[in-house]
Design a protein around this motif. Structure first.
Motif, PDB file in Angstrom:
ATOM      1  N   ASP A  26       4.029 -11.563   5.713  1.00 27.46           N
ATOM      2  CA  ASP A  26       2.755 -11.570   4.919  1.00 27.46           C
ATOM      3  C   ASP A  26       2.176 -11.894   4.115  1.00 27.46           C
ATOM      4  OD1 ASP A  26       3.639  -8.256   5.838  1.00 27.46           O
ATOM      5  OD2 ASP A  26       5.561  -8.476   4.236  1.00 27.46           O
ATOM      6  N   GLY A  27       1.702 -12.686   5.176  1.00 26.96           N
ATOM      7  CA  GLY A  27       0.423 -13.882   4.528  1.00 26.96           C
ATOM      8  C   GLY A  27       1.186 -14.527   3.783  1.00 26.96           C
ATOM      9  N   VAL A  28       2.747 -15.220   3.902  1.00 28.32           N
ATOM     10  CA  VAL A  28       3.540 -16.180   3.642  1.00 28.32           C
ATOM     11  C   VAL A  28       3.891 -17.033   4.503  1.00 28.32           C
ATOM     12  CG1 VAL A  28       5.791 -17.033   1.673  1.00 28.32           C
ATOM     13  CG2 VAL A  28       4.169 -14.641   1.043  1.00 28.32           C
ATOM     14  N   PRO A  29       3.676 -18.514   4.426  1.00 23.76           N
ATOM     15  CA  PRO A  29       4.299 -19.216   5.181  1.00 23.76           C
ATOM     16  C   PRO A  29       5.964 -19.694   5.260  1.00 23.76           C
ATOM     17  CG  PRO A  29       2.151 -20.746   4.238  1.00 23.76           C
ATOM     18  CD  PRO A  29       2.346 -19.454   3.612  1.00 23.76           C
ATOM     19  N   THR A  30       6.688 -18.511   6.290  1.00 22.28           N
ATOM     20  CA  THR A  30       8.245 -18.977   5.877  1.00 22.28           C
ATOM     21  C   THR A  30       8.571 -19.653   6.879  1.00 22.28           C
ATOM     22  OG1 THR A  30       8.124 -16.648   5.363  1.00 22.28           O
ATOM     23  CG2 THR A  30       9.907 -17.388   5.912  1.00 22.28           C
ATOM     24  N   PRO A  31       9.098 -20.707   6.618  1.00 24.01           N
ATOM     25  CA  PRO A  31      10.457 -21.663   7.531  1.00 24.01           C
ATOM     26  C   PRO A  31      11.190 -21.206   8.104  1.00 24.01           C
ATOM     27  CG  PRO A  31       9.835 -22.705   4.959  1.00 24.01           C
ATOM     28  CD  PRO A  31       9.402 -21.227   5.144  1.00 24.01           C
TER      29      PRO A  31
ATOM     30  N   PRO B  82      14.403 -22.060  17.021  1.00 21.28           N
ATOM     31  CA  PRO B  82      13.781 -23.279  16.599  1.00 21.28           C
ATOM     32  C   PRO B  82      13.651 -24.114  16.957  1.00 21.28           C
ATOM     33  CG  PRO B  82      16.011 -22.354  15.720  1.00 21.28           C
ATOM     34  CD  PRO B  82      15.091 -21.296  16.079  1.00 21.28           C
ATOM     35  N   CYS B  83      13.650 -24.740  18.068  1.00 19.09           N
ATOM     36  CA  CYS B  83      13.649 -25.726  19.132  1.00 19.09           C
ATOM     37  C   CYS B  83      11.460 -25.519  19.040  1.00 19.09           C
ATOM     38  CB  CYS B  83      13.902 -25.570  20.548  1.00 19.09           C
ATOM     39  SG  CYS B  83      15.592 -26.241  20.151  1.00 19.09           S
ATOM     40  N   LEU B  84      11.088 -24.564  19.502  1.00 18.68           N
ATOM     41  CA  LEU B  84       9.693 -24.679  19.124  1.00 18.68           C
ATOM     42  C   LEU B  84       9.128 -24.501  17.700  1.00 18.68           C
ATOM     43  CD1 LEU B  84       8.556 -23.078  22.357  1.00 18.68           C
ATOM     44  CD2 LEU B  84       9.410 -25.597  22.272  1.00 18.68           C
ATOM     45  N   ILE B  85       9.202 -23.341  17.132  1.00 17.81           N
ATOM     46  CA  ILE B  85       8.570 -23.112  15.480  1.00 17.81           C
ATOM     47  C   ILE B  85       9.434 -23.667  13.910  1.00 17.81           C
ATOM     48  CG2 ILE B  85       7.385 -21.249  16.586  1.00 17.81           C
ATOM     49  CD1 ILE B  85       8.679 -19.476  15.749  1.00 17.81           C
TER      50      ILE B  85
ATOM     51  N   LEU C 217      16.561 -12.068  15.434  1.00 17.07           N
ATOM     52  CA  LEU C 217      14.922 -12.691  15.329  1.00 17.07           C
ATOM     53  C   LEU C 217      14.648 -12.253  13.730  1.00 17.07           C
ATOM     54  CD1 LEU C 217      12.637 -11.327  18.244  1.00 17.07           C
ATOM     55  CD2 LEU C 217      12.953 -13.425  17.709  1.00 17.07           C
ATOM     56  N   ALA C 218      15.114 -11.864  13.282  1.00 13.70           N
ATOM     57  CA  ALA C 218      15.516 -11.378  11.432  1.00 13.70           C
ATOM     58  C   ALA C 218      16.094 -12.094  10.933  1.00 13.70           C
ATOM     59  CB  ALA C 218      15.707  -9.655  11.171  1.00 13.70           C
ATOM     60  N   ARG C 219      17.497 -12.910  11.847  1.00 18.57           N
ATOM     61  CA  ARG C 219      18.131 -13.921  11.328  1.00 18.57           C
ATOM     62  C   ARG C 219      17.762 -15.067  11.323  1.00 18.57           C
ATOM     63  NH1 ARG C 219      20.961 -10.258   9.612  1.00 18.57           N
ATOM     64  NH2 ARG C 219      23.930  -9.835  10.041  1.00 18.57           N
ATOM     65  N   VAL C 220      16.078 -15.195  12.201  1.00 15.85           N
ATOM     66  CA  VAL C 220      15.692 -17.013  11.894  1.00 15.85           C
ATOM     67  C   VAL C 220      14.846 -17.249  11.012  1.00 15.85           C
ATOM     68  CG1 VAL C 220      13.473 -17.709  13.105  1.00 15.85           C
ATOM     69  CG2 VAL C 220      14.837 -16.810  14.512  1.00 15.85           C
ATOM     70  N   VAL C 221      14.832 -16.315  10.121  1.00 15.42           N
ATOM     71  CA  VAL C 221      14.096 -16.048   8.870  1.00 15.42           C
ATOM     72  C   VAL C 221      15.006 -15.884   7.374  1.00 15.42           C
ATOM     73  CG1 VAL C 221      11.785 -16.739   9.092  1.00 15.42           C
ATOM     74  CG2 VAL C 221      12.404 -14.638   8.862  1.00 15.42           C
ATOM     75  N   CYS C 222      16.516 -15.835   7.973  1.00 14.81           N
ATOM     76  CA  CYS C 222      17.526 -15.692   7.286  1.00 14.81           C
ATOM     77  C   CYS C 222      17.661 -14.279   6.637  1.00 14.81           C
ATOM     78  CB  CYS C 222      17.807 -16.368   5.790  1.00 14.81           C
ATOM     79  SG  CYS C 222      18.104 -18.220   6.894  1.00 14.81           S
TER      80      CYS C 222
END
Length: 320
Positions: A180-185, A171-174, A228-233
């Motif tokens: 799947d087409g959904v913007p995801t923080p 998350p330092c960079l993104i 990496l999956a954890r990055v989007v909880c």
């Protein structure tokens, strides 16, 4: 990591970073994961290299580790640790002089000694060193203007980009990804790092993932995908391997663009198109940008260039 350079050397070259200790001696190149903030045994590691020589040339950047109250404390600790193994050690400073005792000029000197060594070979080049934690972009043709610069100065002048091959938090960079087409923080937690990204994308091997993962777990592809999956909880079964790879690709595209933009900016300011690359990420970024990967000219020492360079500069300055 231990690679034979094929060279005979009497003096040992040492680069003490916050996360890695790099040593170049007559047996080759040695890179140790040595996190100073975790109390890594720096003295013990260095003691293994003083069996056949009492001479060492040293640079550092580890004084910035947050286990130290100040840079001065970090410099003192590193100098004392090195001198326990090599009492006559010489320490290269940002004043381009060698010191025998702790001094403010020793802070973050490793990038400059690489430029000092390379300036006779590539006097007009921009030198890019992508390491585990940071990327240096150095206009060698402006060497006299580089003397005395601190890391703060280099950040302000865009000579230092704080992103690297292994230790950059995702998350330092993104801030978001498209799943799947959904913007995801993304979460701002330290769930995954650039080592996970580059392992999943096949840019590095498990052996080259030399730093600790964020969870202290395994350094294999399955573990990296889970992180990496954890990055989007999420768990990996929620977004699948494809979703985790989207996160990795989003990070790498952002990291790549950031570094390439930095190189282009410094080349423009320096008035040159000649770019040379070193560091553990040298092949990866050189492939995307173009230029000369110094691994062809220097061999294995390219991954520990400051350690090699400080030895070479010490020999040069002593008239050897």
């Amino acid at each position: 990591m231990n690679e034979n350079t094929g060279n005979t050397m009497e003096r040992v070259g040492i680069d003490v970073g916050g996360a890695h200790l790099k040593v170049v001696d007559h047996n080759g190149v040695h890179i140790h994961y040595c996190p100073l903030w975790k109390g890594a045994p720096l003295k013990d590691l260095l003691g293994n290299y003083n069996k056949e020589t009492g001479s060492a040339a040293v640079v550092m950047s580890g004084e910035l580790a947050d286990c130290f109250f100040s840079k001065a404390e970090g410099i003192g600790f590193i100098v004392d640790s090195v001198k326990a193994a090599f009492p006559d050690a010489l320490f290269y400073g940002t004043d381009t002089a060698f010191h025998r005792e702790a001094a403010p000029q020793l802070a973050a000197s490793n990038w400059l000694v690489s430029a000092d060594y390379l300036r006779e070979l590539y006097p007009c080049a921009v030198f890019v060193d992508m390491g585990s934690t940071t990327t240096d972009i150095i206009p060698i043709g402006r060497f006299n203007e580089l003397k005395g610069l601190t890391d703060l100065d280099r950040l302000q002048q865009e000579y230092l980009i704080y992103t690297g091959l292994l230790r950059t938090s995702v998350p330092c960079l993104i801030r978001s990804v498209l799943l799947d087409g959904v913007p995801t923080p993304v979460s701002s937690e330290y769930f995954a790092c650039s080592g996970d990204v580059h392992l999943v994308l096949g840019h590095i091997s498990e052996r080259q993932y030399t730093s600790d993962p964020p969870d202290g777990g395994k350094r294999d592809v399955d573990a990296a995908l889970r992180r990496l999956a954890r990055v989007v909880c999420a768990d990996i079964d929620e977004i699948g391997e494809a979703g985790a790879r989207v996160i990795a690709e989003t990070f790498w595209n952002t990291q790549k663009d950031l570094i390439i933009s930095g190189i282009e900016n410094i080349c423009r300011k320096a008035g040159t198109n000649e770019v040379i690359f070193a560091g553990i990420g040298s092949g990866l970024i050189a492939k995307k940008f173009g230029g000369t990967n110094l691994s062809g000219a220097l061999g294995p020492v390219v991954d520990a260039l400051p350690a090699f360079a400080v030895r070479e500069v010490a020999e040069r300055d002593s008239g050897s």
